[in-house]
Write a protein that holds these residues in place. Structure first.
Motif, PDB file in Angstrom:
ATOM      1  N   GLY A 104     -31.193  -7.711  12.746  1.00  0.00           N
ATOM      2  CA  GLY A 104     -29.781  -7.504  13.082  1.00  0.00           C
ATOM      3  C   GLY A 104     -29.041  -6.883  11.910  1.00  0.00           C
ATOM      4  O   GLY A 104     -29.542  -6.817  10.789  1.00  0.00           O
ATOM      5  N   SER A 105     -27.844  -6.440  12.174  1.00  0.00           N
ATOM      6  CA  SER A 105     -27.035  -5.852  11.103  1.00  0.00           C
ATOM      7  C   SER A 105     -26.442  -6.963  10.234  1.00  0.00           C
ATOM      8  O   SER A 105     -26.335  -8.113  10.651  1.00  0.00           O
ATOM      9  CB  SER A 105     -25.925  -4.979  11.688  1.00  0.00           C
ATOM     10  OG  SER A 105     -25.059  -5.744  12.487  1.00  0.00           O
ATOM     11  N   GLU A 106     -26.092  -6.598   8.997  1.00  0.00           N
ATOM     12  CA  GLU A 106     -25.458  -7.504   8.060  1.00  0.00           C
ATOM     13  C   GLU A 106     -24.146  -6.882   7.612  1.00  0.00           C
ATOM     14  O   GLU A 106     -23.928  -5.678   7.769  1.00  0.00           O
ATOM     15  CB  GLU A 106     -26.370  -7.771   6.861  1.00  0.00           C
ATOM     16  CG  GLU A 106     -27.667  -8.466   7.276  1.00  0.00           C
ATOM     17  CD  GLU A 106     -28.469  -8.969   6.094  1.00  0.00           C
ATOM     18  OE1 GLU A 106     -27.851  -9.441   5.127  1.00  0.00           O
ATOM     19  OE2 GLU A 106     -29.704  -8.883   6.151  1.00  0.00           O
ATOM     20  N   THR A 107     -23.256  -7.690   7.074  1.00  0.00           N
ATOM     21  CA  THR A 107     -21.958  -7.175   6.648  1.00  0.00           C
ATOM     22  C   THR A 107     -21.659  -7.537   5.199  1.00  0.00           C
ATOM     23  O   THR A 107     -22.191  -8.508   4.667  1.00  0.00           O
ATOM     24  CB  THR A 107     -20.805  -7.717   7.527  1.00  0.00           C
ATOM     25  OG1 THR A 107     -20.782  -9.137   7.429  1.00  0.00           O
ATOM     26  CG2 THR A 107     -20.958  -7.284   8.975  1.00  0.00           C
ATOM     27  N   VAL A 108     -20.812  -6.714   4.595  1.00  0.00           N
ATOM     28  CA  VAL A 108     -20.258  -6.981   3.275  1.00  0.00           C
ATOM     29  C   VAL A 108     -18.742  -6.970   3.441  1.00  0.00           C
ATOM     30  O   VAL A 108     -18.177  -5.998   3.960  1.00  0.00           O
ATOM     31  CB  VAL A 108     -20.690  -5.912   2.245  1.00  0.00           C
ATOM     32  CG1 VAL A 108     -19.969  -6.106   0.918  1.00  0.00           C
ATOM     33  CG2 VAL A 108     -22.206  -5.931   2.048  1.00  0.00           C
ATOM     34  N   SER A 109     -18.093  -8.042   3.043  1.00  0.00           N
ATOM     35  CA  SER A 109     -16.638  -8.145   3.156  1.00  0.00           C
ATOM     36  C   SER A 109     -15.964  -7.404   2.007  1.00  0.00           C
ATOM     37  O   SER A 109     -16.398  -7.497   0.865  1.00  0.00           O
ATOM     38  CB  SER A 109     -16.196  -9.606   3.133  1.00  0.00           C
ATOM     39  OG  SER A 109     -16.718 -10.282   4.249  1.00  0.00           O
ATOM     40  N   VAL A 110     -14.884  -6.682   2.346  1.00  0.00           N
ATOM     41  CA  VAL A 110     -14.131  -5.912   1.360  1.00  0.00           C
ATOM     42  C   VAL A 110     -12.642  -6.164   1.585  1.00  0.00           C
ATOM     43  O   VAL A 110     -12.187  -6.285   2.723  1.00  0.00           O
ATOM     44  CB  VAL A 110     -14.409  -4.391   1.481  1.00  0.00           C
ATOM     45  CG1 VAL A 110     -13.682  -3.617   0.392  1.00  0.00           C
ATOM     46  CG2 VAL A 110     -15.898  -4.092   1.460  1.00  0.00           C
ATOM     47  N   THR A 111     -11.882  -6.235   0.498  1.00  0.00           N
ATOM     48  CA  THR A 111     -10.426  -6.281   0.570  1.00  0.00           C
ATOM     49  C   THR A 111      -9.889  -5.073  -0.182  1.00  0.00           C
ATOM     50  O   THR A 111     -10.295  -4.823  -1.324  1.00  0.00           O
ATOM     51  CB  THR A 111      -9.863  -7.563  -0.065  1.00  0.00           C
ATOM     52  OG1 THR A 111     -10.367  -8.689   0.659  1.00  0.00           O
ATOM     53  CG2 THR A 111      -8.333  -7.577  -0.023  1.00  0.00           C
ATOM     54  N   THR A 112      -9.007  -4.322   0.467  1.00  0.00           N
ATOM     55  CA  THR A 112      -8.334  -3.207  -0.196  1.00  0.00           C
ATOM     56  C   THR A 112      -6.936  -3.668  -0.563  1.00  0.00           C
ATOM     57  O   THR A 112      -6.146  -4.028   0.313  1.00  0.00           O
ATOM     58  CB  THR A 112      -8.260  -1.957   0.709  1.00  0.00           C
ATOM     59  OG1 THR A 112      -9.579  -1.583   1.089  1.00  0.00           O
ATOM     60  CG2 THR A 112      -7.592  -0.802  -0.010  1.00  0.00           C
ATOM     61  N   GLU A 113      -6.645  -3.678  -1.875  1.00  0.00           N
ATOM     62  CA  GLU A 113      -5.334  -4.083  -2.349  1.00  0.00           C
ATOM     63  C   GLU A 113      -4.366  -2.912  -2.233  1.00  0.00           C
ATOM     64  O   GLU A 113      -4.653  -1.810  -2.692  1.00  0.00           O
ATOM     65  CB  GLU A 113      -5.416  -4.566  -3.805  1.00  0.00           C
ATOM     66  CG  GLU A 113      -6.216  -5.834  -3.955  1.00  0.00           C
ATOM     67  CD  GLU A 113      -6.329  -6.297  -5.392  1.00  0.00           C
ATOM     68  OE1 GLU A 113      -6.113  -5.493  -6.327  1.00  0.00           O
ATOM     69  OE2 GLU A 113      -6.651  -7.480  -5.587  1.00  0.00           O
ATOM     70  N   ASP A 114      -3.221  -3.180  -1.616  1.00  0.00           N
ATOM     71  CA  ASP A 114      -2.207  -2.155  -1.368  1.00  0.00           C
ATOM     72  C   ASP A 114      -1.456  -1.822  -2.655  1.00  0.00           C
ATOM     73  O   ASP A 114      -1.180  -2.701  -3.464  1.00  0.00           O
ATOM     74  CB  ASP A 114      -1.223  -2.677  -0.308  1.00  0.00           C
ATOM     75  CG  ASP A 114      -0.370  -1.579   0.293  1.00  0.00           C
ATOM     76  OD1 ASP A 114      -0.621  -0.398   0.030  1.00  0.00           O
ATOM     77  OD2 ASP A 114       0.562  -1.916   1.030  1.00  0.00           O
ATOM     78  N   ASP A 115      -1.132  -0.542  -2.837  1.00  0.00           N
ATOM     79  CA  ASP A 115      -0.344  -0.127  -4.004  1.00  0.00           C
ATOM     80  C   ASP A 115       1.025   0.418  -3.603  1.00  0.00           C
ATOM     81  O   ASP A 115       1.710   1.025  -4.412  1.00  0.00           O
ATOM     82  CB  ASP A 115      -1.097   0.914  -4.839  1.00  0.00           C
ATOM     83  CG  ASP A 115      -1.248   2.260  -4.131  1.00  0.00           C
ATOM     84  OD1 ASP A 115      -1.051   2.343  -2.906  1.00  0.00           O
ATOM     85  OD2 ASP A 115      -1.550   3.244  -4.823  1.00  0.00           O
ATOM     86  N   ASP A 116       1.421   0.179  -2.356  1.00  0.00           N
ATOM     87  CA  ASP A 116       2.689   0.704  -1.847  1.00  0.00           C
ATOM     88  C   ASP A 116       3.719  -0.412  -1.696  1.00  0.00           C
ATOM     89  O   ASP A 116       3.364  -1.546  -1.382  1.00  0.00           O
ATOM     90  CB  ASP A 116       2.485   1.385  -0.482  1.00  0.00           C
ATOM     91  CG  ASP A 116       1.468   2.512  -0.563  1.00  0.00           C
ATOM     92  OD1 ASP A 116       1.715   3.456  -1.317  1.00  0.00           O
ATOM     93  OD2 ASP A 116       0.430   2.421   0.112  1.00  0.00           O
ATOM     94  N   THR A 117       4.990  -0.078  -1.908  1.00  0.00           N
ATOM     95  CA  THR A 117       6.079  -1.014  -1.709  1.00  0.00           C
ATOM     96  C   THR A 117       7.130  -0.347  -0.840  1.00  0.00           C
ATOM     97  O   THR A 117       7.641   0.727  -1.202  1.00  0.00           O
ATOM     98  CB  THR A 117       6.718  -1.427  -3.059  1.00  0.00           C
ATOM     99  OG1 THR A 117       5.699  -1.969  -3.884  1.00  0.00           O
ATOM    100  CG2 THR A 117       7.814  -2.442  -2.861  1.00  0.00           C
TER     101      THR A 117
END
Length: 170
Positions: A123-136
């Protein structure tokens, strides 16, 4: 003469070893815009193993290997000769102009297109990622301070401009 049947039980399990997640990248350019993880096979395959690595949110991140250009998806290929050589995947945060906060998403690693049938059946596997926002989200107002008079004429009106600093979502 007698015949004895012998069964050898295999103690090897075909699988991917993924090292380095979960990951955090940022939208802002610089060293924190990228993060890496590695992939290697646990056992020798009988034929080529192809692992498709696909971004689950291409508006937040893309993938690449070996200094190549970032893309929505890439393929890692392991052969019978280099199956135990670690391959590195680079994840790059995608800059946008939307104040959408930090966004969690996943990369999918899928060996189903492999020539080796054992790895193809995994089966497929996953890697979790978080993209931190640089916009205000904010407004830029220019043209002030303003002074107007009650008397008619050119000084009775004044103008200013307003522009959004980030793209709205609605």
């Amino acid at each position: 003469s007698e015949t004895v049947s012998v069964t050898t039980e295999d103690d090897d399990t075909a699988d991917l070893t993924i090292t380095g997640g979960p990951l955090t990248v940022t939208e802002a350019s610089g060293s924190s815009q990228t993060a890496t993880f590695t992939v290697v096979l646990d056992t020798a395959p009988t034929a080529d193993v192809t692992v498709d690595v696909t971004s689950g949110d291409t508006t937040e991140g893309q993938v690449s290997t070996g200094g190549g250009s970032a893309a929505d998806s890439i393929q890692l290929t392991f052969t019978t000769g280099d199956w135990n050589t670690v391959q590195t995947v680079t994840v790059t945060g995608v800059d946008d102009t939307i104040d959408d906060g930090d966004v969690g998403w996943s990369l999918t690693l899928d060996p189903s297109s492999s020539t080796d049938t054992v790895y193809a059946a995994l089966g497929s596997e996953t890697v979790s990622v978080t993209t931190e926002d640089d916009d205000t989200a904010d407004l830029t107002i220019t043209g002030g301070p303003l002074t107007v008079t009650e008397a008619s004429g050119s000084s009775q009106t004044a103008t200013f401009t307003v522009v959004l600093d980030t793209a709205p979502t609605a």
